[in-house]
Scaffold this motif. Structure first.
Motif, PDB file in Angstrom:
ATOM      1  N   PRO A  91       0.798  -1.227   0.000  1.00 11.89           N
ATOM      2  CA  PRO A  91       0.000   0.000   0.000  1.00 11.89           C
ATOM      3  C   PRO A  91       0.836   1.286   0.000  1.00 11.89           C
ATOM      4  O   PRO A  91       0.439   2.270  -0.602  1.00 11.89           O
ATOM      5  CB  PRO A  91      -0.822  -0.108   1.289  1.00 11.89           C
ATOM      6  CG  PRO A  91      -0.063  -1.055   2.156  1.00 11.89           C
ATOM      7  CD  PRO A  91       0.611  -2.014   1.230  1.00 11.89           C
ATOM      8  N   LYS A 133       0.685   6.012  -4.885  1.00 16.51           N
ATOM      9  CA  LYS A 133       0.787   4.934  -3.899  1.00 16.51           C
ATOM     10  C   LYS A 133      -0.393   3.982  -4.073  1.00 16.51           C
ATOM     11  O   LYS A 133      -1.547   4.426  -4.190  1.00 16.51           O
ATOM     12  CB  LYS A 133       0.756   5.524  -2.483  1.00 16.51           C
ATOM     13  CG  LYS A 133       2.000   6.337  -2.162  1.00 16.51           C
ATOM     14  CD  LYS A 133       2.782   5.734  -1.014  1.00 16.51           C
ATOM     15  CE  LYS A 133       4.202   6.267  -0.957  1.00 16.51           C
ATOM     16  NZ  LYS A 133       4.280   7.603  -0.355  1.00 16.51           N
ATOM     17  N   GLY A 135      -1.957   2.092  -2.048  1.00 14.51           N
ATOM     18  CA  GLY A 135      -2.984   2.129  -1.008  1.00 14.51           C
ATOM     19  C   GLY A 135      -4.021   3.216  -1.219  1.00 14.51           C
ATOM     20  O   GLY A 135      -5.070   3.190  -0.598  1.00 14.51           O
ATOM     21  N   THR A 136      -3.720   4.182  -2.083  1.00 11.24           N
ATOM     22  CA  THR A 136      -4.677   5.272  -2.305  1.00 11.24           C
ATOM     23  C   THR A 136      -5.559   5.007  -3.529  1.00 11.24           C
ATOM     24  O   THR A 136      -6.368   5.839  -3.887  1.00 11.24           O
ATOM     25  CB  THR A 136      -3.948   6.611  -2.535  1.00 11.24           C
ATOM     26  OG1 THR A 136      -3.180   6.501  -3.752  1.00 11.24           O
ATOM     27  CG2 THR A 136      -3.013   6.936  -1.387  1.00 11.24           C
TER      28      THR A 136
ATOM     29  N   GLN B 184       5.622  -4.218   4.784  1.00  9.24           N
ATOM     30  CA  GLN B 184       4.240  -3.860   4.457  1.00  9.24           C
ATOM     31  C   GLN B 184       3.323  -5.074   4.333  1.00  9.24           C
ATOM     32  O   GLN B 184       2.133  -4.982   4.647  1.00  9.24           O
ATOM     33  CB  GLN B 184       4.205  -3.046   3.159  1.00  9.24           C
ATOM     34  CG  GLN B 184       4.791  -1.666   3.358  1.00  9.24           C
ATOM     35  CD  GLN B 184       4.783  -0.821   2.099  1.00  9.24           C
ATOM     36  OE1 GLN B 184       3.918  -0.957   1.255  1.00  9.24           O
ATOM     37  NE2 GLN B 184       5.759   0.055   1.987  1.00  9.24           N
ATOM     38  N   LEU B 299      -1.945   5.738   6.567  1.00 12.77           N
ATOM     39  CA  LEU B 299      -2.563   5.134   5.401  1.00 12.77           C
ATOM     40  C   LEU B 299      -3.022   3.716   5.754  1.00 12.77           C
ATOM     41  O   LEU B 299      -2.254   2.926   6.278  1.00 12.77           O
ATOM     42  CB  LEU B 299      -1.536   5.060   4.272  1.00 12.77           C
ATOM     43  CG  LEU B 299      -2.032   4.696   2.881  1.00 12.77           C
ATOM     44  CD1 LEU B 299      -2.936   5.783   2.350  1.00 12.77           C
ATOM     45  CD2 LEU B 299      -0.846   4.494   1.961  1.00 12.77           C
ATOM     46  N   PRO B 300      -4.276   3.388   5.470  1.00  9.83           N
ATOM     47  CA  PRO B 300      -4.738   2.043   5.818  1.00  9.83           C
ATOM     48  C   PRO B 300      -4.025   0.984   4.995  1.00  9.83           C
ATOM     49  O   PRO B 300      -3.645   1.226   3.859  1.00  9.83           O
ATOM     50  CB  PRO B 300      -6.227   2.073   5.474  1.00  9.83           C
ATOM     51  CG  PRO B 300      -6.359   3.179   4.490  1.00  9.83           C
ATOM     52  CD  PRO B 300      -5.305   4.173   4.814  1.00  9.83           C
ATOM     53  N   ASN B 301      -3.847  -0.180   5.583  1.00 11.48           N
ATOM     54  CA  ASN B 301      -3.195  -1.259   4.864  1.00 11.48           C
ATOM     55  C   ASN B 301      -4.124  -1.899   3.854  1.00 11.48           C
ATOM     56  O   ASN B 301      -3.696  -2.379   2.834  1.00 11.48           O
ATOM     57  CB  ASN B 301      -2.708  -2.327   5.842  1.00 11.48           C
ATOM     58  CG  ASN B 301      -1.411  -1.923   6.488  1.00 11.48           C
ATOM     59  OD1 ASN B 301      -0.500  -1.479   5.806  1.00 11.48           O
ATOM     60  ND2 ASN B 301      -1.348  -2.038   7.786  1.00 11.48           N
ATOM     61  N   LYS B 302      -5.406  -1.913   4.177  1.00 11.11           N
ATOM     62  CA  LYS B 302      -6.349  -2.514   3.248  1.00 11.11           C
ATOM     63  C   LYS B 302      -7.447  -1.524   2.940  1.00 11.11           C
ATOM     64  O   LYS B 302      -7.935  -0.852   3.839  1.00 11.11           O
ATOM     65  CB  LYS B 302      -6.935  -3.793   3.854  1.00 11.11           C
ATOM     66  CG  LYS B 302      -5.932  -4.911   3.799  1.00 11.11           C
ATOM     67  CD  LYS B 302      -6.403  -6.112   4.566  1.00 11.11           C
ATOM     68  CE  LYS B 302      -5.292  -7.137   4.634  1.00 11.11           C
ATOM     69  NZ  LYS B 302      -5.157  -7.741   5.925  1.00 11.11           N
ATOM     70  N   VAL B 303      -7.795  -1.432   1.703  1.00  9.00           N
ATOM     71  CA  VAL B 303      -8.841  -0.482   1.336  1.00  9.00           C
ATOM     72  C   VAL B 303     -10.116  -1.255   1.034  1.00  9.00           C
ATOM     73  O   VAL B 303     -10.059  -2.278   0.389  1.00  9.00           O
ATOM     74  CB  VAL B 303      -8.408   0.330   0.104  1.00  9.00           C
ATOM     75  CG1 VAL B 303      -9.504   1.279  -0.315  1.00  9.00           C
ATOM     76  CG2 VAL B 303      -7.138   1.099   0.432  1.00  9.00           C
TER      77      VAL B 303
END
Lengths: 238, 303
Positions: A91, A133, A135-136, B184, B299-303
């Motif tokens: 991410p 990135k 994760g975004t 990560q 930032l979240p690890n999983k979206v």
């Protein structure tokens, strides 16, 4: 000789038996699909093939060589690439870095650059997001990245776990088109799908898993026509 | 103002030592989410190893001329290598088997490793403070009414150089990228063909080697050490890592220098008895407003 031969595969999580003696083969150049309900053992099968789960018994032969005791990183080097359930992109790294990691086992820079161009050609969206990135990005974009990244090791066998999960219907069509395309370029594919109808449409053969065992197997068209499979996985009589 | 500048220099040199130690905490936490309580003791070991090497070289006081460069280089490199190996051995023996165990198990093991290292050092040099040779000539350079000692310059320069090397390694090399990938997502890292055992061992090697360098520097800077030296320093370096955002390299450096400065300023303008109170109050205040630390990512690890 089949490219992948799995015999009597048993996998356990503690006391729970997830795979109870699975046998399957994937021939060079085929698309083969594994279908079945949640918890049937589809994901565990792929995780065992790629070495993330240690088999309790059984053999996994890839290109004639027993890989069931190899570490995951050595299995990648042997030529198997796995796009896991839940995408698992890195991410806090950009699309570029994720793709570079996909080619981690390779050294020839010009070939890597060529393959990067190829996957960016297949997924133009990733080119737009190249320095973003992971994760975004949206779920669909991450799914594309996960598949593209798995292709970057130039695998002989590509394991795809639920590539269409959570995607819009249009994107699902795109992804299945891409799977056909990847296969047409010479990569053998073992595909897991909840979307059994789509999976059987793209695959040559299929296996149906029920609680850790293979319940049915055969040509995709036969499975699609089978009453038992239709009732359980294709939403009843069509 | 002069007093302030003087303490600025003092705080930066103190902070350089904390920052080097904090990097090891933050690297290990970043990759296996373990607070390696034994890390402060690896730092003390760095001073002990340096002393042993200096003794082997026959150094008991100040060295001058070209010999100085050789002695300093050999001692620092030796301490870094020995501490790095210690870190790798600790990981292999104590932490690797517990990698998939509940988080509390490796944490308690780390506390146990800390006691083991402390007691080994107690056995090695006894319970009293041990003098450390001055090694480098220490002329004070006057800048107006502010004086900078040569050893302070050494601390700051060494810390900055090692940090730059580390940044370049982590962000611009293939192994560095493998380390970040492993931090990560371990499953995904393995699926890329990365050997995560090697990568985690490498992280311990580098983090512990930096503590080894800090150990040498602290010996020269303070002129003495003892077997429990790493307890307080380790705690403050860990605080520095949390302050900067645990898992974040730049954060550990920033946190280290901030803690050093806070300590120096408190000692000067309030009282040295209050320095710990102020340091930890700063930590609490920062965490209230930025729970992930100054540079921590959310930032979240999983979206």
């Amino acid at each position: 000789m089949a490219l992948l031969e799995v015999e009597n595969l048993v996998a356990r999580y503690g006391r729970i038996t997830a795979l109870d003696g699975i046998a399957l083969t994937v021939e060079q150049g085929e698309i083969v699909t594994l279908i079945g309900a949640n918890g049937a053992g589809k994901t565990t099968t792929l995780r065992t093939i790629s070495g993330l789960v240690r088999p309790a018994a059984g053999t996994i032969r890839f290109d004639g060589r027993d890989i069931s005791k190899l570490a995951p990183n050595d299995i990648v080097r042997a030529g198997i690439s796995h796009s896991p359930e839940g995408r698992h992109v890195f991410p806090r790294m950009t699309v570029r870095e994720n793709l570079e990691l996909g080619a981690y086992t390779r050294t020839a820079k010009s070939e890597i650059a060529e393959d990067t161009e190829q996957v960016l050609g297949i997924f133009p969206r990733l080119r737009e997001r190249y320095e973003q990135k992971a994760g975004t990005m949206s779920g669909g974009e991450q799914q594309m990245l996960a598949i593209a990244r798995a292709m970057m090791s130039r695998p002989r066998l590509l394991l795809l776990d639920e590539p269409s999960l959570g995607l819009s219907p249009i994107l699902v069509q795109t992804i299945f088109g891409v799977i056909r395309d990847i296969n047409a370029r010479g990569t053998t594919v073992l595909l897991i799908e909840q979307n059994a109808r789509q999976a059987l449409a793209v695959a040559a053969r299929g296996y149906v898993l029920e609680v850790g065992r293979i319940a049915h197997s055969g040509a995709a068209a036969e499975l699609s026509a089978s009453e038992a499979v239709r009732a359980a996985y294709l939403g009843g009589a069509a | 103002m002069d007093v302030f500048l003087q303490q600025l220099i003092n705080g930066l040199s103190l902070g350089g030592i904390y920052a080097l130690i904090a990097l090891g905490y933050t690297m290990v936490y970043g990759i296996i989410e373990l607070i390696n309580f034994a890390h402060g003791d690896v730092y003390t070991l760095g001073t002990f190893f340096s002393l042993a090497i200096l003794t082997l070289l026959g150094v008991t006081g100040i060295v001058t001329g070209p010999a100085l460069i050789v002695v300093v280089a050999v001692t620092i490199l030796g301490a870094m290598i020995l501490c790095g190996l210690t870190g790798v051995i600790v990981e292999r023996l104590a932490y690797r088997r517990l990698r998939n165990a509940p988080k509390l198990a490796p944490l308690i093991t780390a506390i146990g490793m800390s006691f083991i290292l402390e007691n080994l050092m107690l056995y090695w040099h006894g319970p009293s403070p041990i003098p450390f040779p001055a090694v480098i000539p220490n002329p004070a350079v006057g800048l107006g009414s502010v004086t900078i000692q040569a050893k302070q310059i050494m601390v700051i320069v060494l810390a900055v150089v090692l940090m730059v090397v580390l940044q370049v390694f982590v962000y611009n090399t293939k192994l560095g990228k493998a380390m970040r990938a492993t931090a990560q997502d371990k499953d995904a890292a393995q699926l890329m063909g990365i050997n995560i055992n090697t990568t985690i061992a490498l992280t311990f090697l580098i983090g512990s080697a930096l503590a080894g360098a800090a150990g040498f520097v602290s010996g020269v800077y303070y002129g003495s050490t003892w077997f429990l030296n790493g307890f307080a320093a380790g705690l403050k370096a860990f605080t520095a890592a949390v302050l900067g955002g645990i898992g974040n390299l730049a954060g550990a450096m920033l946190g280290g220098f901030l803690i050093g400065l806070t300590e120096a300023m408190t000692t000067q303008f309030i009282s040295d008895q209050w320095s710990n109170v102020v340091v930890f109050s700063v930590l609490v205040l920062v965490l209230i407003f930025r729970p992930t630390g100054l540079l921590g990512e959310s930032l979240p690890n999983k979206v």
